[in-house]
Design a protein around this motif. Structure first.
Motif, PDB file in Angstrom:
ATOM      1  N   GLU A   1      14.496   0.966  -6.031  1.00 13.65           N
ATOM      2  CA  GLU A   1      14.999   2.309  -5.747  1.00 13.65           C
ATOM      3  C   GLU A   1      15.277   3.058  -7.049  1.00 13.65           C
ATOM      4  O   GLU A   1      14.969   4.253  -7.162  1.00 13.65           O
ATOM      5  N   LEU A   2      15.836   2.363  -8.028  1.00 18.88           N
ATOM      6  CA  LEU A   2      16.079   3.010  -9.326  1.00 18.88           C
ATOM      7  C   LEU A   2      14.758   3.431  -9.970  1.00 18.88           C
ATOM      8  O   LEU A   2      14.640   4.517 -10.552  1.00 18.88           O
TER       9      LEU A   2
ATOM     10  N   GLN B   1      27.127   8.502  -4.345  1.00 14.62           N
ATOM     11  CA  GLN B   1      26.582   9.006  -3.078  1.00 14.62           C
ATOM     12  C   GLN B   1      27.645   9.045  -1.993  1.00 14.62           C
ATOM     13  O   GLN B   1      27.712   9.983  -1.205  1.00 14.62           O
ATOM     14  N   ALA B   2      28.508   8.022  -1.949  1.00 14.93           N
ATOM     15  CA  ALA B   2      29.571   7.973  -0.948  1.00 14.93           C
ATOM     16  C   ALA B   2      30.558   9.119  -1.149  1.00 14.93           C
ATOM     17  O   ALA B   2      31.011   9.745  -0.182  1.00 14.93           O
ATOM     18  N   GLN B   3      30.886   9.424  -2.414  1.00 12.45           N
ATOM     19  CA  GLN B   3      31.806  10.525  -2.693  1.00 12.45           C
ATOM     20  C   GLN B   3      31.196  11.862  -2.318  1.00 12.45           C
ATOM     21  O   GLN B   3      31.875  12.749  -1.809  1.00 12.45           O
ATOM     22  N   THR B   4      29.875  11.991  -2.530  1.00 11.16           N
ATOM     23  CA  THR B   4      29.181  13.232  -2.161  1.00 11.16           C
ATOM     24  C   THR B   4      29.237  13.458  -0.665  1.00 11.16           C
ATOM     25  O   THR B   4      29.463  14.574  -0.189  1.00 11.16           O
ATOM     26  N   VAL B   5      29.051  12.388   0.118  1.00 11.41           N
ATOM     27  CA  VAL B   5      29.106  12.493   1.580  1.00 11.41           C
ATOM     28  C   VAL B   5      30.500  12.914   2.036  1.00 11.41           C
ATOM     29  O   VAL B   5      30.665  13.756   2.912  1.00 11.41           O
TER      30      VAL B   5
ATOM     31  N   GLY C   1       0.849  -1.181   0.000  1.00 10.79           N
ATOM     32  CA  GLY C   1       0.000   0.000   0.000  1.00 10.79           C
ATOM     33  C   GLY C   1       0.885   1.231   0.000  1.00 10.79           C
ATOM     34  O   GLY C   1       2.117   1.130  -0.076  1.00 10.79           O
ATOM     35  N   LEU C   2       0.270   2.382   0.110  1.00 13.22           N
ATOM     36  CA  LEU C   2       1.037   3.628   0.119  1.00 13.22           C
ATOM     37  C   LEU C   2       2.016   3.667   1.284  1.00 13.22           C
ATOM     38  O   LEU C   2       3.100   4.236   1.182  1.00 13.22           O
ATOM     39  N   SER C   3       1.628   3.049   2.416  1.00 11.36           N
ATOM     40  CA  SER C   3       2.509   3.069   3.581  1.00 11.36           C
ATOM     41  C   SER C   3       3.828   2.361   3.278  1.00 11.36           C
ATOM     42  O   SER C   3       4.892   2.784   3.733  1.00 11.36           O
ATOM     43  N   ASN C   4       3.774   1.293   2.483  1.00 10.39           N
ATOM     44  CA  ASN C   4       5.001   0.604   2.086  1.00 10.39           C
ATOM     45  C   ASN C   4       5.891   1.510   1.251  1.00 10.39           C
ATOM     46  O   ASN C   4       7.109   1.578   1.460  1.00 10.39           O
ATOM     47  N   VAL C   5       5.275   2.194   0.273  1.00 10.68           N
ATOM     48  CA  VAL C   5       6.041   3.067  -0.622  1.00 10.68           C
ATOM     49  C   VAL C   5       6.694   4.194   0.168  1.00 10.68           C
ATOM     50  O   VAL C   5       7.874   4.500  -0.016  1.00 10.68           O
ATOM     51  N   LEU C   6       5.945   4.801   1.066  1.00 12.85           N
ATOM     52  CA  LEU C   6       6.475   5.913   1.859  1.00 12.85           C
ATOM     53  C   LEU C   6       7.603   5.445   2.766  1.00 12.85           C
ATOM     54  O   LEU C   6       8.644   6.101   2.889  1.00 12.85           O
ATOM     55  N   ALA C   7       7.398   4.288   3.421  1.00  9.45           N
ATOM     56  CA  ALA C   7       8.427   3.755   4.315  1.00  9.45           C
ATOM     57  C   ALA C   7       9.677   3.373   3.546  1.00  9.45           C
ATOM     58  O   ALA C   7      10.801   3.602   3.989  1.00  9.45           O
TER      59      ALA C   7
ATOM     60  N   SER D   1      13.657   4.794   3.708  1.00  8.48           N
ATOM     61  CA  SER D   1      14.857   3.960   3.851  1.00  8.48           C
ATOM     62  C   SER D   1      15.885   4.286   2.778  1.00  8.48           C
ATOM     63  O   SER D   1      17.078   4.045   2.962  1.00  8.48           O
ATOM     64  N   PHE D   2      15.443   4.836   1.657  1.00  6.99           N
ATOM     65  CA  PHE D   2      16.350   5.258   0.589  1.00  6.99           C
ATOM     66  C   PHE D   2      16.815   6.702   0.780  1.00  6.99           C
ATOM     67  O   PHE D   2      17.550   7.233  -0.049  1.00  6.99           O
ATOM     68  N   GLY D   3      16.366   7.337   1.840  1.00 11.65           N
ATOM     69  CA  GLY D   3      16.706   8.737   2.062  1.00 11.65           C
ATOM     70  C   GLY D   3      15.881   9.692   1.230  1.00 11.65           C
ATOM     71  O   GLY D   3      16.292  10.829   0.977  1.00 11.65           O
ATOM     72  N   ILE D   4      14.688   9.245   0.817  1.00 13.86           N
ATOM     73  CA  ILE D   4      13.798  10.070  -0.007  1.00 13.86           C
ATOM     74  C   ILE D   4      12.586  10.460   0.836  1.00 13.86           C
ATOM     75  O   ILE D   4      11.904   9.595   1.394  1.00 13.86           O
TER      76      ILE D   4
END
Length: 540
Positions: A390-391, A534-538, A343-349, A353-356
């Motif tokens: 995630e992609l 992403q690691a280089q950005t951090v 459901g939407l709750s899965n997508v939001l959660a 977890s992806f930092g979005i």
């Protein structure tokens, strides 16, 4: 000094665990695992049987050169041979030469094993146990006595089985470990017998040795048996990481330690060390080259995964609704699984977890959910391929980086018949890929079409993204989704990739197995490059 609530963990992964079919450890593997166990806070690590093979001899030499920080490394061996004194037994001299303070000695508890296995008398077996322990004690060593086939022996002939323990006590053993060697005993039997043994030992001498337990999983009850023994007074638990071992394996320390510490209140290791359990479990699975069990209690990737929409919304409000402990206590993490049941709750959660950060009112949320359900209906499986999801999500939000674009590829396969009527395949892949506006044409060979395609793509990208050299494929799974369609059936391919520190899975689906594989392989590389970016950005 240990308190009443301390359980001494004894790891035998390097010896008993290595007897698992298909598992082979090099010297370097053994040393690396020992250091990880030391980091975990395991007090006793059994290194092997000195003299049984050159590798174990080298292991003990190496450990003496570079000692562990806190663990006792233990040498393992059997009692002396029948009709020979312990002092004259060359096998025992090799064990002394290993230089360990602690030695684990196993002896026969079952009269059947004595007469049929050792082919000696019951009295001589008692002498072998006592004499061997006294010999090691005279050399300044401390002895853990493993009573092999204890439960089978006790059930058949309790009087004689107890005499073997008495011989070990007289010899000077500091621990008496009761072994369910054949793995056929059930928890109610283990509890009752350990209780009886404790009473016998405590009545025998005021300075009684402590009791331990060693269980095998042939009845699927190794962990339960060990817990039953602890409840009845056992204070040492022997087992292996991930339950590795001969036949069906040994008691799994990755399950036992959290149960003992988090559920029963005993102290096995420090809480900060227990929080490394999942990491070390997975690391050791990589060292022994066995895929981690995703559904293993506590440490498995799916141990704290939530799929159903109702579960997800509830656990988001209060994790206690569907989690029996906090994942972080064992170094694991909560995962929200994405599938056609989401459901939407899965997508939001999952986005979090992806930092979005997604807003429930954002129409993109429902678009992602609808796209997900459409693709899963076509055969995609995102609960097993979170990297692909995630992609997909980042593409919907306009956040998916474009590292390269494949314009086309061609694969040519040859079947070559050898002189002995064996067919060998060889594939050649040619690929045109665009990077930063430049078209690159490359070709590479492989032992199959997917191997050749992967090699050609990497060859074309290496000058632009040298970090690709660190990315490698660790698993490749193919499933036919509709077998009734025969060779025209739709195929799902799951590809697991790694950069040496992280693992991720991508998915491809098509009636053409090459195309499905291409989708999964390409996304695997894309995701690895995204992680690196992403690691280089951090860092910057």
């Amino acid at each position: 000094m240990a308190t009443q609530q301390t359980i001494w963990i004894y790891d035998t992964t390097l010896r008993d665990g290595a007897q698992r079919e298909g598992l082979s450890l090099s010297l370097e593997d053994k040393l690396r695992i020992a250091r990880e166990l030391d980091r975990l806070g395991i007090p006793f690590i059994e290194g092997g049987w000195p003299g049984a093979n050159p590798k174990d001899v080298q292991f003990f030499w190496q450990i003496k050169e570079e000692p562990l920080t806190q663990a006792e490394v233990v040498a393992f061996c059997s009692t002396r041979r029948p009709g020979k004194s312990a002092a004259d037994d060359s096998m025992l001299q090799a064990v002394l030469a290993a230089g360990t303070q602690w030695i684990t000695l196993f002896g026969k508890s079952w009269d059947l094993q004595v007469t049929e296995g050792l082919q000696t008398t019951l009295e001589e077996n008692l002498a072998m146990i006592q004499d061997t322990i006294e010999f090691f004690r005279s050399q300044g060593r401390q002895v853990i006595y493993d009573a092999e086939h204890w439960f089978d022996g006790y059930k058949q002939n309790p009087e004689y089985a107890l005499k073997t323990l008495e011989a070990a006590i007289v010899g000077g053993a500091e621990w008496l470990v009761l072994c369910d060697t054949n793995g056929g005993t059930l928890p109610h039997e283990v509890g009752a017998i350990v209780r009886e043994v404790n009473q016998f030992v405590n009545n025998l001498t005021p300075a009684a040795p402590k009791i331990g337990i060693h269980t095998h999983n042939d009845s699927g009850t190794a962990v339960a048996n060990a817990l039953a023994a602890v409840i009845e007074g056992a204070r040492m638990v022997q087992g292996t990481i991930n339950g590795y071992g001969e036949r069906c394996g040994n008691a799994n320390l990755c399950t036992l330690m959290p149960n003992l510490q988090l559920k029963l209140g005993y102290e096995c290791v420090q809480p900060r060390q227990l929080a490394q359990l999942s990491e070390i479990s997975r690391l050791i699975s990589e060292v022994v080259n066995l895929a981690p069990d995703d559904h293993a209690p506590y440490v498995g990737l799916s141990a704290f995964a939530h799929k159903g929409g109702i579960h997800v919304s509830a656990v988001e409000r209060n994790p206690l609704t569907y989690e029996h402990v906090q994942p972080t206590q064992v170094g694991n993490r909560r995962r929200i699984v994405i599938s056609d049941q989401s459901g939407l709750s899965n997508v939001l959660a999952k986005a979090r977890s992806f930092g979005i950060d997604l807003d429930k009112q954002d129409p993109t949320c429902r678009q992602i959910l609808q796209h997900l359900k459409t693709l899963e209906n076509q055969g995609y499986q995102f609960e097993a391929a979170e990297a692909s999801f995630e992609l997909l999500m980042r593409k919907a939000l306009g956040q998916r980086p474009e590292f390269f674009t494949i314009k086309d590829f061609h694969i040519h396969c040859d079947l070559i018949r050898s002189d002995v009527d064996i067919w060998n395949s060889q594939s050649l892949a040619t690929i045109k890929v665009t990077v930063n506006g430049r078209d690159i044409l490359e070709a590479a060979e492989g032992n199959g079409p997917v191997s050749a395609l992967d090699a050609a793509l990497r060859k074309g990208l290496m000058n632009f993204y040298p970090e690709i050299a660190a990315l490698h494929l660790t698993d490749y799974k193919v499933r036919i989704l509709d077998g009734r369609a025969g060779t025209s059936a739709k195929t799902r391919v799951l590809v697991e990739s790694s950069n040496g520190h992280q693992r991720w899975t991508t998915v491809g689906v098509s009636e053409n197995i090459i195309e499905a594989s291409y989708q999964a392989v390409v996304e695997g590389l894309e995701y690895g490059l995204m992680l690196q970016s992403q690691a280089q950005t951090v860092l910057t």
